[in-house]
Design an enzyme around this catalytic site. Sequence first.
Site, PDB file in Angstrom:
ATOM      1  N   ARG A  18     -22.635   0.605  19.594  1.00 12.34           N
ATOM      2  CA  ARG A  18     -22.663  -0.219  20.304  1.00 12.34           C
ATOM      3  C   ARG A  18     -22.962   0.017  21.982  1.00 12.34           C
ATOM      4  O   ARG A  18     -23.987  -0.885  22.137  1.00 12.34           O
ATOM      5  CB  ARG A  18     -21.199  -0.540  20.767  1.00 12.34           C
ATOM      6  CG  ARG A  18     -20.078  -1.464  20.145  1.00 12.34           C
ATOM      7  CD  ARG A  18     -18.628  -1.634  20.902  1.00 12.34           C
ATOM      8  NE  ARG A  18     -18.210  -0.647  20.742  1.00 12.34           N
ATOM      9  CZ  ARG A  18     -17.447  -0.313  21.443  1.00 12.34           C
ATOM     10  NH1 ARG A  18     -16.732  -1.278  22.480  1.00 12.34           N
ATOM     11  NH2 ARG A  18     -16.104   1.042  21.847  1.00 12.34           N
ATOM     12  N   ASN A  36     -16.984  -4.333  19.108  1.00 17.44           N
ATOM     13  CA  ASN A  36     -15.974  -4.261  17.699  1.00 17.44           C
ATOM     14  C   ASN A  36     -15.651  -5.322  17.005  1.00 17.44           C
ATOM     15  O   ASN A  36     -15.060  -5.354  17.973  1.00 17.44           O
ATOM     16  CB  ASN A  36     -15.104  -2.616  17.858  1.00 17.44           C
ATOM     17  CG  ASN A  36     -16.272  -1.541  17.804  1.00 17.44           C
ATOM     18  OD1 ASN A  36     -17.578  -1.439  17.262  1.00 17.44           O
ATOM     19  ND2 ASN A  36     -15.481  -0.296  18.538  1.00 17.44           N
TER      20      ASN A  36
END
Length: 90
Positions: A18, A36
């Site tokens: 990320r 996520n």
Amino acid sequence: MKTIHLIVHGHIQGVGFRYFAQTTAQSKKVTGWVKNQEDGTVEAVAQGTENQLQSFVHTLRSGNRYARVEEIKVSEADQDQTYAGFKIIR
């Protein structure tokens, strides 16, 4: 301006993916978000020009040094929202 929705599959959670997506987006001047998912995928929405988005997705496919990207599903998304930056959603 175009908006796309991405679902990234592979070994991508718990490896800084990320953050990699965020720094890649910032370097490509792409806005949106990344998070996520419970199923082990990473979901993102990205906004930019066609060229910016193609470059963003191309770089994500390579992943960072710890990630293993197996597949990225890309679809067009509604442009009903404009994003000011690129955020990691927890």
